[in-house]
Design a protein around this motif. Structure first.
Motif, PDB file in Angstrom:
ATOM      1  N   PHE A  52       0.833  -1.200   0.000  1.00 37.54           N
ATOM      2  CA  PHE A  52       0.000   0.000   0.000  1.00 37.54           C
ATOM      3  C   PHE A  52       0.874   1.259   0.000  1.00 37.54           C
ATOM      4  O   PHE A  52       0.558   2.255  -0.668  1.00 37.54           O
ATOM      5  CB  PHE A  52      -0.931   0.008   1.212  1.00 37.54           C
ATOM      6  N   SER A  53       1.973   1.210   0.731  1.00 31.71           N
ATOM      7  CA  SER A  53       2.901   2.339   0.760  1.00 31.71           C
ATOM      8  C   SER A  53       3.546   2.550  -0.604  1.00 31.71           C
ATOM      9  O   SER A  53       3.684   3.690  -1.071  1.00 31.71           O
ATOM     10  CB  SER A  53       3.990   2.104   1.818  1.00 31.71           C
ATOM     11  N   VAL A  54       3.929   1.447  -1.251  1.00 31.78           N
ATOM     12  CA  VAL A  54       4.535   1.550  -2.580  1.00 31.78           C
ATOM     13  C   VAL A  54       3.529   2.116  -3.575  1.00 31.78           C
ATOM     14  O   VAL A  54       3.869   2.948  -4.425  1.00 31.78           O
ATOM     15  CB  VAL A  54       5.048   0.177  -3.054  1.00 31.78           C
ATOM     16  N   GLY A  55       2.275   1.684  -3.456  1.00 32.02           N
ATOM     17  CA  GLY A  55       1.230   2.220  -4.322  1.00 32.02           C
ATOM     18  C   GLY A  55       1.049   3.716  -4.126  1.00 32.02           C
ATOM     19  O   GLY A  55       0.911   4.475  -5.095  1.00 32.02           O
ATOM     20  N   CYS A  56       1.041   4.150  -2.862  1.00 25.86           N
ATOM     21  CA  CYS A  56       0.926   5.592  -2.567  1.00 25.86           C
ATOM     22  C   CYS A  56       2.104   6.362  -3.146  1.00 25.86           C
ATOM     23  O   CYS A  56       1.931   7.448  -3.710  1.00 25.86           O
ATOM     24  CB  CYS A  56       0.856   5.809  -1.056  1.00 25.86           C
ATOM     25  N   LEU A  57       3.309   5.806  -3.006  1.00 24.30           N
ATOM     26  CA  LEU A  57       4.501   6.464  -3.532  1.00 24.30           C
ATOM     27  C   LEU A  57       4.425   6.593  -5.045  1.00 24.30           C
ATOM     28  O   LEU A  57       4.791   7.635  -5.611  1.00 24.30           O
ATOM     29  CB  LEU A  57       5.753   5.676  -3.129  1.00 24.30           C
ATOM     30  N   THR A  58       3.928   5.557  -5.709  1.00 27.86           N
ATOM     31  CA  THR A  58       3.780   5.603  -7.167  1.00 27.86           C
ATOM     32  C   THR A  58       2.763   6.666  -7.571  1.00 27.86           C
ATOM     33  O   THR A  58       2.962   7.394  -8.543  1.00 27.86           O
ATOM     34  CB  THR A  58       3.347   4.226  -7.701  1.00 27.86           C
ATOM     35  N   GLU A  59       1.666   6.742  -6.822  1.00 29.63           N
ATOM     36  CA  GLU A  59       0.669   7.793  -7.083  1.00 29.63           C
ATOM     37  C   GLU A  59       1.281   9.178  -6.884  1.00 29.63           C
ATOM     38  O   GLU A  59       1.017  10.103  -7.651  1.00 29.63           O
ATOM     39  CB  GLU A  59      -0.538   7.612  -6.159  1.00 29.63           C
ATOM     40  N   ILE A  60       2.085   9.322  -5.845  1.00 28.50           N
ATOM     41  CA  ILE A  60       2.726  10.611  -5.575  1.00 28.50           C
ATOM     42  C   ILE A  60       3.609  11.032  -6.751  1.00 28.50           C
ATOM     43  O   ILE A  60       3.589  12.192  -7.185  1.00 28.50           O
ATOM     44  CB  ILE A  60       3.544  10.546  -4.272  1.00 28.50           C
ATOM     45  N   LEU A  61       4.384  10.093  -7.281  1.00 28.63           N
ATOM     46  CA  LEU A  61       5.237  10.400  -8.432  1.00 28.63           C
ATOM     47  C   LEU A  61       4.394  10.865  -9.611  1.00 28.63           C
ATOM     48  O   LEU A  61       4.766  11.805 -10.327  1.00 28.63           O
ATOM     49  CB  LEU A  61       6.059   9.167  -8.820  1.00 28.63           C
ATOM     50  N   GLY A  62       3.261  10.206  -9.818  1.00 31.48           N
ATOM     51  CA  GLY A  62       2.383  10.608 -10.906  1.00 31.48           C
ATOM     52  C   GLY A  62       1.814  11.998 -10.724  1.00 31.48           C
ATOM     53  O   GLY A  62       1.768  12.800 -11.664  1.00 31.48           O
ATOM     54  N   TRP A  63       1.404  12.304  -9.504  1.00 32.51           N
ATOM     55  CA  TRP A  63       0.826  13.625  -9.253  1.00 32.51           C
ATOM     56  C   TRP A  63       1.889  14.716  -9.184  1.00 32.51           C
ATOM     57  O   TRP A  63       1.587  15.895  -9.414  1.00 32.51           O
ATOM     58  CB  TRP A  63      -0.044  13.595  -8.004  1.00 32.51           C
ATOM     59  N   ALA A 123      -0.077   2.382 -10.787  1.00 33.69           N
ATOM     60  CA  ALA A 123      -0.175   2.471  -9.323  1.00 33.69           C
ATOM     61  C   ALA A 123      -1.231   1.546  -8.710  1.00 33.69           C
ATOM     62  O   ALA A 123      -0.979   0.927  -7.669  1.00 33.69           O
ATOM     63  CB  ALA A 123      -0.434   3.918  -8.907  1.00 33.69           C
ATOM     64  N   PRO A 124      -2.427   1.405  -9.316  1.00 33.47           N
ATOM     65  CA  PRO A 124      -3.441   0.533  -8.708  1.00 33.47           C
ATOM     66  C   PRO A 124      -3.010  -0.923  -8.587  1.00 33.47           C
ATOM     67  O   PRO A 124      -3.570  -1.661  -7.779  1.00 33.47           O
ATOM     68  CB  PRO A 124      -4.640   0.668  -9.672  1.00 33.47           C
ATOM     69  N   THR A 125      -2.016  -1.335  -9.376  1.00 26.33           N
ATOM     70  CA  THR A 125      -1.533  -2.709  -9.306  1.00 26.33           C
ATOM     71  C   THR A 125      -1.040  -3.057  -7.902  1.00 26.33           C
ATOM     72  O   THR A 125      -1.248  -4.173  -7.409  1.00 26.33           O
ATOM     73  CB  THR A 125      -0.404  -2.935 -10.326  1.00 26.33           C
ATOM     74  N   PHE A 126      -0.414  -2.103  -7.238  1.00 23.89           N
ATOM     75  CA  PHE A 126       0.098  -2.352  -5.886  1.00 23.89           C
ATOM     76  C   PHE A 126      -1.042  -2.471  -4.877  1.00 23.89           C
ATOM     77  O   PHE A 126      -0.956  -3.242  -3.913  1.00 23.89           O
ATOM     78  CB  PHE A 126       1.062  -1.239  -5.479  1.00 23.89           C
ATOM     79  N   PHE A 127      -2.113  -1.715  -5.096  1.00 16.34           N
ATOM     80  CA  PHE A 127      -3.269  -1.800  -4.203  1.00 16.34           C
ATOM     81  C   PHE A 127      -3.971  -3.150  -4.350  1.00 16.34           C
ATOM     82  O   PHE A 127      -4.377  -3.757  -3.353  1.00 16.34           O
ATOM     83  CB  PHE A 127      -4.247  -0.658  -4.481  1.00 16.34           C
ATOM     84  N   THR A 128      -4.128  -3.600  -5.592  1.00 17.35           N
ATOM     85  CA  THR A 128      -4.773  -4.897  -5.800  1.00 17.35           C
ATOM     86  C   THR A 128      -3.918  -6.024  -5.228  1.00 17.35           C
ATOM     87  O   THR A 128      -4.448  -7.009  -4.703  1.00 17.35           O
ATOM     88  CB  THR A 128      -5.043  -5.159  -7.293  1.00 17.35           C
ATOM     89  N   ALA A 129      -2.590  -5.888  -5.308  1.00 15.94           N
ATOM     90  CA  ALA A 129      -1.709  -6.906  -4.723  1.00 15.94           C
ATOM     91  C   ALA A 129      -1.962  -7.014  -3.225  1.00 15.94           C
ATOM     92  O   ALA A 129      -2.025  -8.123  -2.667  1.00 15.94           O
ATOM     93  CB  ALA A 129      -0.245  -6.560  -4.991  1.00 15.94           C
ATOM     94  N   ALA A 156      -9.551   4.211  -2.259  1.00 13.03           N
ATOM     95  CA  ALA A 156      -9.206   2.789  -2.308  1.00 13.03           C
ATOM     96  C   ALA A 156      -8.081   2.445  -1.354  1.00 13.03           C
ATOM     97  O   ALA A 156      -8.024   1.323  -0.825  1.00 13.03           O
ATOM     98  CB  ALA A 156      -8.817   2.389  -3.738  1.00 13.03           C
ATOM     99  N   VAL A 157      -7.171   3.384  -1.108  1.00 13.14           N
ATOM    100  CA  VAL A 157      -6.045   3.111  -0.212  1.00 13.14           C
ATOM    101  C   VAL A 157      -6.260   3.694   1.187  1.00 13.14           C
ATOM    102  O   VAL A 157      -5.838   3.096   2.179  1.00 13.14           O
ATOM    103  CB  VAL A 157      -4.727   3.641  -0.821  1.00 13.14           C
ATOM    104  N   VAL A 158      -6.959   4.819   1.280  1.00 13.70           N
ATOM    105  CA  VAL A 158      -7.217   5.430   2.586  1.00 13.70           C
ATOM    106  C   VAL A 158      -8.134   4.555   3.441  1.00 13.70           C
ATOM    107  O   VAL A 158      -8.025   4.550   4.675  1.00 13.70           O
ATOM    108  CB  VAL A 158      -7.805   6.845   2.420  1.00 13.70           C
ATOM    109  N   VAL A 159      -9.021   3.793   2.790  1.00 12.19           N
ATOM    110  CA  VAL A 159      -9.917   2.928   3.549  1.00 12.19           C
ATOM    111  C   VAL A 159      -9.130   1.932   4.398  1.00 12.19           C
ATOM    112  O   VAL A 159      -9.575   1.523   5.478  1.00 12.19           O
ATOM    113  CB  VAL A 159     -10.899   2.195   2.598  1.00 12.19           C
ATOM    114  N   PHE A 160      -7.905   1.586   3.952  1.00  9.34           N
ATOM    115  CA  PHE A 160      -7.075   0.664   4.732  1.00  9.34           C
ATOM    116  C   PHE A 160      -6.265   1.383   5.803  1.00  9.34           C
ATOM    117  O   PHE A 160      -5.637   0.724   6.642  1.00  9.34           O
ATOM    118  CB  PHE A 160      -6.159  -0.135   3.811  1.00  9.34           C
ATOM    119  N   ASN A 161      -6.269   2.722   5.772  1.00  8.44           N
ATOM    120  CA  ASN A 161      -5.758   3.465   6.921  1.00  8.44           C
ATOM    121  C   ASN A 161      -6.789   3.449   8.042  1.00  8.44           C
ATOM    122  O   ASN A 161      -6.453   3.317   9.224  1.00  8.44           O
ATOM    123  CB  ASN A 161      -5.455   4.913   6.547  1.00  8.44           C
ATOM    124  N   VAL A 162      -8.051   3.595   7.641  1.00 10.90           N
ATOM    125  CA  VAL A 162      -9.141   3.608   8.619  1.00 10.90           C
ATOM    126  C   VAL A 162      -9.372   2.206   9.182  1.00 10.90           C
ATOM    127  O   VAL A 162      -9.529   2.026  10.402  1.00 10.90           O
ATOM    128  CB  VAL A 162     -10.438   4.148   7.977  1.00 10.90           C
TER     129      VAL A 162
END
Length: 303
Positions: A61-72, A98-104, A258-264
């Motif tokens: 999930f962290s890697v997915g967030c980092l990938t999203e950050i690079l994109g933004w 980036a979503p690939t890491f979330f699905t993993a 999709a990723v914040v829900v796993f923070n909660v």
């Protein structure tokens, strides 16, 4: 003219009247900053939660967030330099994968559920979930990356043909949608088995909030995949791809929730640690089978 075009694509120039961008618009600086902040906060929270609970697999999930950050970062850069192709390539190559890491992470999570509740809760073993669906994601990622690279290279050429690369990207996203659809079917079978055999009674605590978070995240990723498929099918000058509000709502916002829900509902904090004894679990299974099938415990031999 070619020298001027090259300067536009490598330098940082404000939007020029009559000269379109690779996006079809000038990306929003405000949107870039907002999503950088949201994904950044989620990344920080996931790193703290992962370390605190020692659920190291949640690093995906962290890697997915980092990938999203690079994109933004790329899109925020494009807000200031709308013609710069490095910024354009940076955002398209990262946000598409980036979503690939979330699905993993979701696949691993369902494997954790199966491991906790027992083999009878799933048609597949936890390791098979990981190998099958993560392999599908990797294939999808590679196909999308190849298509994205081909299409992006053509956008920097005068009269470049982006169709081959675009079609390859669409194929990758469609394949990802197919694998997610199969996964959803397997998850539905998992729920059916849990209810039929009353497996949730064999663990301390409740899996319902965490499982609901998983389903919610899958639906968000699935919605994003549908949008991306339609968007790219229309081509690089289509209606969806040239209107940023759809990208913000159906890609950026979907991936945030999709990723914040796993923070909660973090797996390390909510996944039950204890479970009933083997004899207790078998007793519950027999009870579930008897009530649903009208059979004695031997009916489990079918499964």
């Amino acid at each position: 003219m070619s020298d001027f075009r090259k300067q536009l694509q490598t330098g940082c120039y404000a939007l020029i009247e009559g000269h379109g961008t690779a996006y079809g618009y000038q990306p929003s600086l405000a949107a870039g900053i907002v999503f950088l902040a949201l994904f950044g906060l989620s990344l920080l929270a996931h790193m703290v939660q992962m370390t605190w609970t020692r659920t190291w697999w949640c690093a995906v999930f962290s890697v997915g967030c980092l990938t999203e950050i690079l994109g933004w970062v790329g899109r925020t850069w494009s807000a200031q330099c709308p013609y710069n192709m490095n910024a354009f390539l940076m955002q398209i190559s990262t946000l598409i994968i980036a979503p690939t890491f979330f699905t993993a992470g979701i696949y691993i999570l369902l494997g954790q559920f199966i491991h906790l509740l027992g083999r009878q809760s799933s048609i597949l073993t936890p390791s098979l979930y990981l190998w099958i669906f993560c392999t599908c994601d990797v294939i999808s990622l590679i196909v999308q990356a190849i298509g994205g690279a081909m299409a992006s290279a053509e956008t920097s050429k005068p009269n470049g043909n982006t169709d081959p690369g675009t079609h390859i990207m669409v194929a990758g996203i469609v394949f990802q949608m197919f694998s997610i659809t199969v996964f959803v079917a397997c998850a539905a079978d998992f729920v059916r088995r849990c209810l039929r055999y009353r497996l949730l009674r064999t663990v301390s605590g409740s899996l319902v909030p965490l499982f609901a978070a998983m389903i919610f995240s899958v639906l968000c990723i699935y919605t994003r995949s549908i949008y991306r498929t339609i968007e790219l099918s229309e081509g690089w000058s289509g209606y969806l791809i040239t209107n940023e509000r759809y990208f913000v709502a159906l890609d950026g916002a979907m991936m945030v929730v999709a990723v914040v829900v796993f923070n909660v509902f973090h797996p390390g904090m909510l996944m039950p640690r204890g479970k009933g004894s083997e004899s207790e679990r078998e007793s519950e299974m027999r009870s579930g089978v008897s009530s649903s099938c009208g059979l004695n415990g031997a009916g489990m031999e079918e499964y």
